[in-house]
Design an enzyme around this catalytic site. Structure first.
Site, PDB file in Angstrom:
ATOM      1  N   GLU A  31       0.805  -1.223   0.000  1.00 50.28           N
ATOM      2  CA  GLU A  31       0.000   0.000   0.000  1.00 50.28           C
ATOM      3  C   GLU A  31       0.837   1.270   0.000  1.00 50.28           C
ATOM      4  O   GLU A  31       1.868   1.358   0.672  1.00 50.28           O
ATOM      5  CB  GLU A  31      -0.919   0.000   1.223  1.00 50.28           C
ATOM      6  CG  GLU A  31      -1.933   1.128   1.232  1.00 50.28           C
ATOM      7  CD  GLU A  31      -3.062   0.853   2.196  1.00 50.28           C
ATOM      8  OE1 GLU A  31      -4.050   0.232   1.770  1.00 50.28           O
ATOM      9  OE2 GLU A  31      -2.945   1.226   3.379  1.00 50.28           O
TER      10      GLU A  31
ATOM     11  N   LYS B  10       0.438   5.073   1.076  1.00 45.84           N
ATOM     12  CA  LYS B  10      -0.356   6.089   1.760  1.00 45.84           C
ATOM     13  C   LYS B  10       0.579   7.039   2.494  1.00 45.84           C
ATOM     14  O   LYS B  10       1.609   6.632   3.037  1.00 45.84           O
ATOM     15  CB  LYS B  10      -1.363   5.469   2.720  1.00 45.84           C
ATOM     16  CG  LYS B  10      -0.780   4.789   3.954  1.00 45.84           C
ATOM     17  CD  LYS B  10      -1.908   4.310   4.859  1.00 45.84           C
ATOM     18  CE  LYS B  10      -1.376   3.621   6.102  1.00 45.84           C
ATOM     19  NZ  LYS B  10      -2.446   3.176   6.993  1.00 45.84           N
TER      20      LYS B  10
ATOM     21  N   LYS C 234      -8.126   2.324  -2.750  1.00 48.06           N
ATOM     22  CA  LYS C 234      -8.463   2.325  -1.323  1.00 48.06           C
ATOM     23  C   LYS C 234      -9.082   3.673  -0.984  1.00 48.06           C
ATOM     24  O   LYS C 234      -8.425   4.710  -1.028  1.00 48.06           O
ATOM     25  CB  LYS C 234      -7.188   2.090  -0.508  1.00 48.06           C
ATOM     26  CG  LYS C 234      -7.435   1.870   0.984  1.00 48.06           C
ATOM     27  CD  LYS C 234      -7.623   0.397   1.287  1.00 48.06           C
ATOM     28  CE  LYS C 234      -7.657   0.159   2.792  1.00 48.06           C
ATOM     29  NZ  LYS C 234      -6.315   0.247   3.369  1.00 48.06           N
TER      30      LYS C 234
ATOM     31  N   GLU D  80     -14.556  -5.260   2.999  1.00 51.29           N
ATOM     32  CA  GLU D  80     -13.825  -5.183   4.260  1.00 51.29           C
ATOM     33  C   GLU D  80     -14.782  -5.342   5.435  1.00 51.29           C
ATOM     34  O   GLU D  80     -15.765  -4.617   5.558  1.00 51.29           O
ATOM     35  CB  GLU D  80     -13.090  -3.847   4.359  1.00 51.29           C
ATOM     36  CG  GLU D  80     -12.324  -3.676   5.663  1.00 51.29           C
ATOM     37  CD  GLU D  80     -11.566  -2.361   5.701  1.00 51.29           C
ATOM     38  OE1 GLU D  80     -10.611  -2.214   4.914  1.00 51.29           O
ATOM     39  OE2 GLU D  80     -11.935  -1.481   6.505  1.00 51.29           O
TER      40      GLU D  80
ATOM     41  N   ASN E 290     -10.201  -6.555   8.392  1.00 54.08           N
ATOM     42  CA  ASN E 290      -9.357  -5.453   8.858  1.00 54.08           C
ATOM     43  C   ASN E 290      -9.101  -5.626  10.354  1.00 54.08           C
ATOM     44  O   ASN E 290     -10.037  -5.623  11.151  1.00 54.08           O
ATOM     45  CB  ASN E 290     -10.027  -4.104   8.589  1.00 54.08           C
ATOM     46  CG  ASN E 290      -9.054  -2.940   8.719  1.00 54.08           C
ATOM     47  OD1 ASN E 290      -7.991  -3.074   9.318  1.00 54.08           O
ATOM     48  ND2 ASN E 290      -9.413  -1.802   8.164  1.00 54.08           N
TER      49      ASN E 290
ATOM     50  N   GLU F  63      -5.884  -7.459   6.623  1.00 56.91           N
ATOM     51  CA  GLU F  63      -5.446  -6.075   6.474  1.00 56.91           C
ATOM     52  C   GLU F  63      -5.038  -5.465   7.817  1.00 56.91           C
ATOM     53  O   GLU F  63      -5.679  -5.717   8.831  1.00 56.91           O
ATOM     54  CB  GLU F  63      -6.583  -5.219   5.903  1.00 56.91           C
ATOM     55  CG  GLU F  63      -7.287  -5.783   4.681  1.00 56.91           C
ATOM     56  CD  GLU F  63      -8.545  -5.002   4.356  1.00 56.91           C
ATOM     57  OE1 GLU F  63      -8.645  -3.824   4.739  1.00 56.91           O
ATOM     58  OE2 GLU F  63      -9.448  -5.579   3.730  1.00 56.91           O
ATOM     59  N   SER F  64      -3.989  -4.689   7.777  1.00 59.66           N
ATOM     60  CA  SER F  64      -3.547  -3.849   8.898  1.00 59.66           C
ATOM     61  C   SER F  64      -2.784  -4.618   9.982  1.00 59.66           C
ATOM     62  O   SER F  64      -3.186  -5.713  10.394  1.00 59.66           O
ATOM     63  CB  SER F  64      -4.728  -3.129   9.567  1.00 59.66           C
ATOM     64  OG  SER F  64      -5.414  -2.307   8.638  1.00 59.66           O
TER      65      SER F  64
END
Length: 270
Positions: free
Chosen positions: A55, A57, A117, A166, A188, A218-219
């Site tokens: 990703e 960001k 995203k 998600e 997530n 995710e995350s």
């Protein structure tokens, strides 16, 4: 109001403004509208790739700026050269410091699936995603009603885009999982109401996700051991952003993690 509430409230204003400035008919004139999107799910299922969705960001609502100066071209191309399976590009400006041009730039330099995203609440954003070169879109169950997930997911699929749904808990999964609207399910580990992270969330929900969907976690991921543990319970996609972006050269951090993964896999084979 929670952080998510604030984001969605701002997003509604933002989408209305964008629609008035750039009508849907103009989006439909984009060269990308006639392009055949790449399949995010197929790339994640490939055994010759890492499964990492790297990703890009610049900041987050909870931590502020993470890496405001990383160049999109070098970073995303470096992610691909490092062995990532796909890209995730944050296009939200107010809370994540992204922009649509980031995704279009990444598209120009990379031949891999790209996930847009953002906090999608309107069909306009999905049309916009296709027009800027995205292959897949994110739909967040916590931000949408079940019928909205169905409507938006079907619209995305009508454009050839895959949908990553998600979720954060079993209730969201049961209420919003529609086979004709969703291709991938992402768990997530970050609570979008207070932005705390708990990796066990993915482990607990793994067996509840039907086998027909590609599972993405995710995350919060930062090590090969964590990825291997989640791969063992069925996950094929591993969305990683902050772990890479907090380094001065995010692409090098990605390369180091991919090397760790390959070393772990080699030991397992022995």
């Amino acid at each position: 109001m929670t952080i998510l509430d604030n984001i969605i409230a701002h997003k509604r204003q933002e989408v209305a403004e964008r629609q008035s400035l750039v009508p849907a008919k103009r989006l439909e004139q984009s060269l990308y509208m006639n392009a055949q999107p790449l399949s995010l799910s197929r790339y994640l299922l490939r055994d010759d790739l890492s499964g990492i969705i790297a990703e890009f960001k610049r900041k987050s609502p909870s931590k502020g700026f993470i890496n405001p100066h990383a160049p999109v071209e070098r970073t995303t191309l470096g992610y691909m050269q490092a062995g990532a399976s796909a890209l995730s590009i944050l296009t939200d400006t107010e809370f994540f410091g992204g922009k649509n041009e980031d995704l279009t730039t990444a598209r120009r330099y990379n031949f891999c699936p790209i996930l847009r995203k953002d906090f999608v609440i309107d069909e306009y954003q999905i049309l916009e995603a296709k027009s800027i070169g995205a292959d897949a879109v994110l739909l967040i169950a916590a931000a949408l009603k079940p019928e909205e997930v169905l409507q938006l997911g079907r619209f995305a699929k009508s454009l050839g885009l895959e949908v990553l749904l998600e979720i954060h808990n079993a209730e969201e999964l049961e209420n919003t999982l529609h086979p004709d609207a969703v291709t991938l399910v992402g768990v997530n580990n970050r609570n979008l109401h207070d932005f705390s992270v708990r990796l066990d969330t993915s482990g607990e929900l793994a067996q509840r996700i039907p086998a027909a969907y590609v599972k993405v976690t995710e995350s919060g991921l930062s090590s090969a051991a964590e990825i291997e543990a989640l791969r063992a319970v069925g996950y094929r996609g591993f969305l990683i952003g902050e772990t890479f972006m907090r380094h001065s050269r995010p692409e090098k951090a990605c390369a180091a993690l991919v090397q760790q993964l390959r070393a772990t896999e080699a030991v397992t084979l022995i």
